[in-house]
Enzyme design. Structure first.
Site, PDB file in Angstrom:
ATOM      1  N   ASP A   1       0.895  -0.986  -0.179  1.00 33.33           N
ATOM      2  CA  ASP A   1      -0.071  -0.204   0.159  1.00 33.33           C
ATOM      3  C   ASP A   1       0.926   0.933  -0.249  1.00 33.33           C
ATOM      4  O   ASP A   1       1.698   1.137   0.493  1.00 33.33           O
ATOM      5  CB  ASP A   1      -0.905  -0.139   0.882  1.00 33.33           C
ATOM      6  CG  ASP A   1      -2.280   0.908   1.236  1.00 33.33           C
ATOM      7  OD1 ASP A   1      -1.935   1.670  -0.478  1.00 33.33           O
ATOM      8  OD2 ASP A   1      -2.851   0.883   2.313  1.00 33.33           O
TER       9      ASP A   1
ATOM     10  N   ASN B   1     -10.642  -2.553  -6.086  1.00 35.75           N
ATOM     11  CA  ASN B   1      -9.969  -1.890  -7.276  1.00 35.75           C
ATOM     12  C   ASN B   1     -10.089  -1.788  -8.782  1.00 35.75           C
ATOM     13  O   ASN B   1      -9.700  -0.673  -9.293  1.00 35.75           O
ATOM     14  CB  ASN B   1      -8.261  -2.853  -7.132  1.00 35.75           C
ATOM     15  CG  ASN B   1      -7.503  -2.398  -6.405  1.00 35.75           C
ATOM     16  OD1 ASN B   1      -6.876  -3.100  -5.805  1.00 35.75           O
ATOM     17  ND2 ASN B   1      -8.057  -1.771  -4.761  1.00 35.75           N
ATOM     18  N   TRP B   2     -11.890  -2.477  -9.372  1.00 32.88           N
ATOM     19  CA  TRP B   2     -12.442  -2.053 -10.685  1.00 32.88           C
ATOM     20  C   TRP B   2     -13.194  -0.022 -10.172  1.00 32.88           C
ATOM     21  O   TRP B   2     -13.169   0.026 -10.984  1.00 32.88           O
ATOM     22  CB  TRP B   2     -12.921  -2.552 -10.924  1.00 32.88           C
ATOM     23  CG  TRP B   2     -12.520  -4.191 -11.126  1.00 32.88           C
ATOM     24  CD1 TRP B   2     -12.371  -5.446 -10.336  1.00 32.88           C
ATOM     25  CD2 TRP B   2     -11.831  -4.521 -12.107  1.00 32.88           C
ATOM     26  NE1 TRP B   2     -12.094  -6.484 -10.885  1.00 32.88           N
ATOM     27  CE2 TRP B   2     -11.347  -5.643 -11.726  1.00 32.88           C
ATOM     28  CE3 TRP B   2     -11.276  -3.985 -13.203  1.00 32.88           C
ATOM     29  CZ2 TRP B   2     -10.906  -6.430 -13.169  1.00 32.88           C
ATOM     30  CZ3 TRP B   2     -10.537  -4.449 -14.372  1.00 32.88           C
ATOM     31  CH2 TRP B   2     -10.025  -5.786 -13.620  1.00 32.88           C
TER      32      TRP B   2
ATOM     33  N   ASN C   1       0.859   3.389  -2.936  1.00 32.44           N
ATOM     34  CA  ASN C   1       2.019   4.267  -4.111  1.00 32.44           C
ATOM     35  C   ASN C   1       1.642   4.928  -4.150  1.00 32.44           C
ATOM     36  O   ASN C   1       1.776   6.063  -5.136  1.00 32.44           O
ATOM     37  CB  ASN C   1       1.005   2.490  -4.796  1.00 32.44           C
ATOM     38  CG  ASN C   1       2.343   1.158  -5.443  1.00 32.44           C
ATOM     39  OD1 ASN C   1       2.961   1.413  -3.671  1.00 32.44           O
ATOM     40  ND2 ASN C   1       1.775   0.265  -5.566  1.00 32.44           N
TER      41      ASN C   1
ATOM     42  N   ARG D   1      -0.873   8.991 -10.057  1.00 33.24           N
ATOM     43  CA  ARG D   1      -0.060   8.095  -9.367  1.00 33.24           C
ATOM     44  C   ARG D   1      -0.289   6.779  -9.615  1.00 33.24           C
ATOM     45  O   ARG D   1       1.022   5.868  -9.325  1.00 33.24           O
ATOM     46  CB  ARG D   1      -1.804   7.156  -9.173  1.00 33.24           C
ATOM     47  CG  ARG D   1      -2.974   8.304  -8.060  1.00 33.24           C
ATOM     48  CD  ARG D   1      -3.847   8.194  -8.155  1.00 33.24           C
ATOM     49  NE  ARG D   1      -4.123   6.764  -7.556  1.00 33.24           N
ATOM     50  CZ  ARG D   1      -3.969   6.324  -5.809  1.00 33.24           C
ATOM     51  NH1 ARG D   1      -3.790   6.980  -5.349  1.00 33.24           N
ATOM     52  NH2 ARG D   1      -3.967   5.311  -6.014  1.00 33.24           N
TER      53      ARG D   1
ATOM     54  N   SER E   1      -7.666  -6.182  -6.019  1.00 35.85           N
ATOM     55  CA  SER E   1      -8.552  -6.722  -5.676  1.00 35.85           C
ATOM     56  C   SER E   1      -9.596  -6.435  -5.991  1.00 35.85           C
ATOM     57  O   SER E   1      -9.964  -5.429  -7.258  1.00 35.85           O
ATOM     58  CB  SER E   1      -8.291  -5.737  -4.099  1.00 35.85           C
ATOM     59  OG  SER E   1      -8.907  -4.404  -3.790  1.00 35.85           O
TER      60      SER E   1
HETATM   61  C1  FPP Z   1      -1.736   0.014  -3.911  1.00 36.85           C
HETATM   62  O1  FPP Z   1      -1.161   1.848  -3.414  1.00 36.85           O
HETATM   63  C2  FPP Z   1      -1.181  -0.721  -4.500  1.00 36.85           C
HETATM   64  C3  FPP Z   1      -2.358  -1.359  -5.350  1.00 36.85           C
HETATM   65  C4  FPP Z   1      -3.512  -1.511  -5.578  1.00 36.85           C
HETATM   66  C5  FPP Z   1      -1.541  -1.920  -6.828  1.00 36.85           C
HETATM   67  C6  FPP Z   1      -0.575  -2.969  -5.851  1.00 36.85           C
HETATM   68  C7  FPP Z   1       0.937  -3.423  -7.961  1.00 36.85           C
HETATM   69  C8  FPP Z   1       1.980  -3.121  -7.620  1.00 36.85           C
HETATM   70  C9  FPP Z   1       3.386  -3.069  -6.508  1.00 36.85           C
HETATM   71  C10 FPP Z   1       2.837  -3.302  -8.811  1.00 36.85           C
HETATM   72  C11 FPP Z   1       2.268  -3.863 -10.217  1.00 36.85           C
HETATM   73  C12 FPP Z   1       2.190  -5.746  -9.085  1.00 36.85           C
HETATM   74  C13 FPP Z   1       2.805  -6.803  -9.607  1.00 36.85           C
HETATM   75  C14 FPP Z   1       2.813  -7.764  -8.903  1.00 36.85           C
HETATM   76  C15 FPP Z   1       3.526  -7.294 -10.654  1.00 36.85           C
HETATM   77  P1  FPP Z   1      -2.022   2.464  -3.230  1.00 36.85           P
HETATM   78  O2  FPP Z   1      -2.311   3.222  -5.079  1.00 36.85           O
HETATM   79  O3  FPP Z   1      -3.233   2.104  -2.447  1.00 36.85           O
HETATM   80  O4  FPP Z   1      -1.441   3.821  -2.902  1.00 36.85           O
HETATM   81  P2  FPP Z   1      -2.116   5.180  -1.877  1.00 36.85           P
HETATM   82  O5  FPP Z   1      -3.121   4.414  -0.827  1.00 36.85           O
HETATM   83  O6  FPP Z   1      -1.357   5.737  -1.051  1.00 36.85           O
HETATM   84  O7  FPP Z   1      -3.447   5.297  -3.030  1.00 36.85           O
END
Ligand code: FPP
Length: 267
Positions: A35, A83-84, A37, A48, A80
């Site tokens: 989490d 996430n859609w 990113n 993002r 998840s």
């Molecule tokens: C959560 O951060 C992260 C995700 C929903 C996606 C994770 C995916 C990757 C790291 C890349 C692809 C995966 C692989 C296995 C190659 P967020 O976007 O919810 O962060 P935030 O809460 O700060 O907005």
């Protein structure tokens, strides 16, 4: 025997952390909610999706490190069912990063004897993603080392729902199916794997976010404020060191000689 030379720079702070790990008491299954990113990117004035792109570097490092630490199972929560709800471009980028990762990292998975597994309703993803996953699954099928689960189009509640449907379907064709925790476990996506001993969540959020709801009943939880794109080997080592200080009682009590003496006196 774990080869620690590949796990830390000699004389570095990460080597000091690595030395504190007791390799006899490693978690068998490590699960990670990646989490932060988006926040990582926002903090740098970037879109993002750049956070997700940077997050792939952490995925690479943690997968390879977990395999070298000889963990049995590593599960990463990549996408998840919920996430859609994200913008179409973000979802599209995530799917492309995944395909790109599978293509570029397949050889590394093979070199490290890592077997890929996908958990979730992944067959509902775009055809090109399903194909890329199938190629990687088939190519790593023979691998005997760590099992790497990617949770994709995953939801803990959907997993339990799918297990219930399959139990009922088997029962309807006359199979003997009991309703008990062992049977339910055999119908989950993670059938045959140990439950996670350690669950890591990055970016400081204190939530389970519909992840492995059945399997984490007795997992130790470690939350770090570090955002996923900054999560590196030393963070993993720190989590394991901390895990090894936990007193896991699984609902029981620790038998302490003083307690036994008190109990005898009270009788
Ligand atoms: C959560 O951060 C992260 C995700 C929903 C996606 C994770 C995916 C990757 C790291 C890349 C692809 C995966 C692989 C296995 C190659 P967020 O976007 O919810 O962060 P935030 O809460 O700060 O907005």
């Amino acid at each position: 025997m774990i080869d620690t030379t590949q796990l830390a720079e000699p004389g570095s702070p990460e080597e000091m952390l690595l030395r504190r790990i007791d390799f006899e008491r490693m978690p068998r299954h490590l699960a990670v909610i990646m989490d932060g990113n988006g926040r990582w990117a926002r903090g740098r004035g970037l879109p993002r999706v750049e956070g997700h792109r940077a997050g792939v570097k952490s995925v690479r490092e943690i997968v390879e490190t977990a395999a070298r630490l000889e963990l049995e199972v590593l599960t990463l929560y990549a996408f998840s069912v919920e996430n859609w709800k994200r913008p179409r471009f973000e979802v599209w980028t995530l799917m492309n990063l995944l395909k790109d990762y599978l293509y570029r990292e397949l050889q590394t998975l093979l070199d490290n004897d890592i077997r890929l597994r996908v958990i979730g309703r992944w067959r509902e993803l775009d055809n090109s993603v399903v194909k890329a996953l199938e190629v990687a699954l088939e190519a790593t099928e023979h691998c005997q080392g760590m099992c790497f689960n990617i949770a994709l189009n995953y939801s803990g509640r959907c997993e339990i729902e799918d297990a219930c449907r399959r139990i009922v379907a088997d029962w309807a064709v006359g199979k003997q199916v009991d309703i008990d925790p062992e049977t339910i476990g055999r119908y989950l996506y993670t059938a045959g794997q140990p439950d996670p001993d350690l669950l890591i969540r990055t970016s400081g959020e204190m939530r389970l976010s519909n992840f492995l709801l059945w399997q984490i009943a007795y997992s130790e939880i470690w939350v770090t404020p570090t955002n996923w794109p900054d999560f590196r080997r030393p963070h993993l080592y720190q989590a394991i060191v901390d895990f090894q200080t936990r007193d896991r009682r699984f609902g029981g009590v620790k038998t302490d000689s003083n307690d036994l003496l008190t109990a005898k006196r009270q009788r």
